[in-house]
Write an enzyme that holds these catalytic residues in place. Sequence first.
Site, short mmCIF file in Angstrom:
data_model
loop_
_atom_site.label_atom_id
_atom_site.label_comp_id
_atom_site.label_asym_id
_atom_site.label_seq_id
_atom_site.Cartn_x
_atom_site.Cartn_y
_atom_site.Cartn_z
N GLU A 1 1.85 -90.74 62.62
CA GLU A 1 1.38 -91.20 61.30
C GLU A 1 2.42 -92.07 60.62
OE1 GLU A 1 0.48 -87.64 59.14
OE2 GLU A 1 -1.00 -87.01 60.62
N VAL A 2 3.68 -91.72 60.78
CA VAL A 2 4.74 -92.46 60.09
C VAL A 2 5.50 -93.31 61.11
CG1 VAL A 2 6.80 -92.28 58.66
CG2 VAL A 2 4.96 -90.61 58.38
N HIS B 1 10.93 -90.16 64.58
CA HIS B 1 11.21 -88.80 64.10
C HIS B 1 10.80 -87.78 65.13
CE1 HIS B 1 7.08 -89.74 62.82
NE2 HIS B 1 6.82 -88.45 63.00
N ASP C 1 9.36 -80.74 56.60
CA ASP C 1 8.06 -81.43 56.54
C ASP C 1 7.32 -81.01 55.27
OD1 ASP C 1 6.14 -82.85 58.97
OD2 ASP C 1 5.14 -82.07 57.18
N ILE C 2 6.72 -81.97 54.61
CA ILE C 2 6.02 -81.71 53.34
C ILE C 2 4.76 -80.87 53.57
CG2 ILE C 2 4.46 -83.72 53.27
CD1 ILE C 2 5.53 -84.23 50.41
N ASN D 1 5.73 -87.55 68.38
CA ASN D 1 4.47 -88.30 68.45
C ASN D 1 4.76 -89.79 68.47
OD1 ASN D 1 2.89 -85.93 68.23
ND2 ASN D 1 3.18 -85.92 66.01
P1 AMP Z 1 3.75 -87.84 62.69
O1 AMP Z 1 2.27 -87.55 62.76
O2 AMP Z 1 4.51 -87.38 63.91
O3 AMP Z 1 4.03 -89.28 62.33
O4 AMP Z 1 4.32 -86.90 61.54
C1 AMP Z 1 4.57 -87.33 60.25
C2 AMP Z 1 4.93 -86.09 59.45
O5 AMP Z 1 5.55 -86.50 58.25
C3 AMP Z 1 3.75 -85.22 59.08
O6 AMP Z 1 3.93 -83.90 59.62
C4 AMP Z 1 3.78 -85.20 57.55
O7 AMP Z 1 3.45 -83.94 56.99
C5 AMP Z 1 5.22 -85.56 57.25
N1 AMP Z 1 5.46 -86.21 55.96
C6 AMP Z 1 4.77 -87.25 55.42
N2 AMP Z 1 5.32 -87.58 54.23
C7 AMP Z 1 6.37 -86.75 54.04
C8 AMP Z 1 7.35 -86.61 53.01
N3 AMP Z 1 7.34 -87.38 51.90
N4 AMP Z 1 8.30 -85.64 53.14
C9 AMP Z 1 8.31 -84.85 54.22
N5 AMP Z 1 7.43 -84.95 55.25
C10 AMP Z 1 6.48 -85.88 55.14
#
Ligand code: AMP
Length: 120
Positions: A100-101, A105, A34-35, A92
């Site tokens: 968020e994404v 995942h 995770d970034i 999530n």
């Molecule tokens: P979620 O809230 O479960 O959708 O988590 C999305 C996660 O993706 C968050 O913990 C972010 O820090 C992570 N994230 C977003 N962009 C990147 C990226 N380019 N590389 C790695 N992790 C990322």
Amino acid sequence: MMIYDYTNVFARILSGEITCKKILEDNYFLSFYDINPRKKVHALVISKGAYIDYSDFFSNATPDEINGFFQGILKVIKYLDLTTSGYRLILNTGINGGQEVPHLHVHILGGEPIGPMVYA
Ligand code: AMP
């Protein structure tokens, strides 16, 4: 029904448009760090297939894809040597789940005590 957004950040990582700190991958999953790590170990495992979330994945993925994804999580847990010390998996989903994404995942958190399961 939601439509998969091919411009989401994890789709871009899968296509190679954005780089990641890769851990492991096979035909069914890709894992990377995770970034914005919330714990000492914070890995993500994403499906290779274009699935939005848990509901989409479990409703529409093939048995091989489902098995491959969950086996992938186990492979990463073993690779990161978290089996004995323990870990937390977080998936999530949707607005209330704080996703968020919009690409399936699972977060793997470990390396130190994770703390309360949720904040009230
Ligand atoms: P979620 O809230 O479960 O959708 O988590 C999305 C996660 O993706 C968050 O913990 C972010 O820090 C992570 N994230 C977003 N962009 C990147 C990226 N380019 N590389 C790695 N992790 C990322």
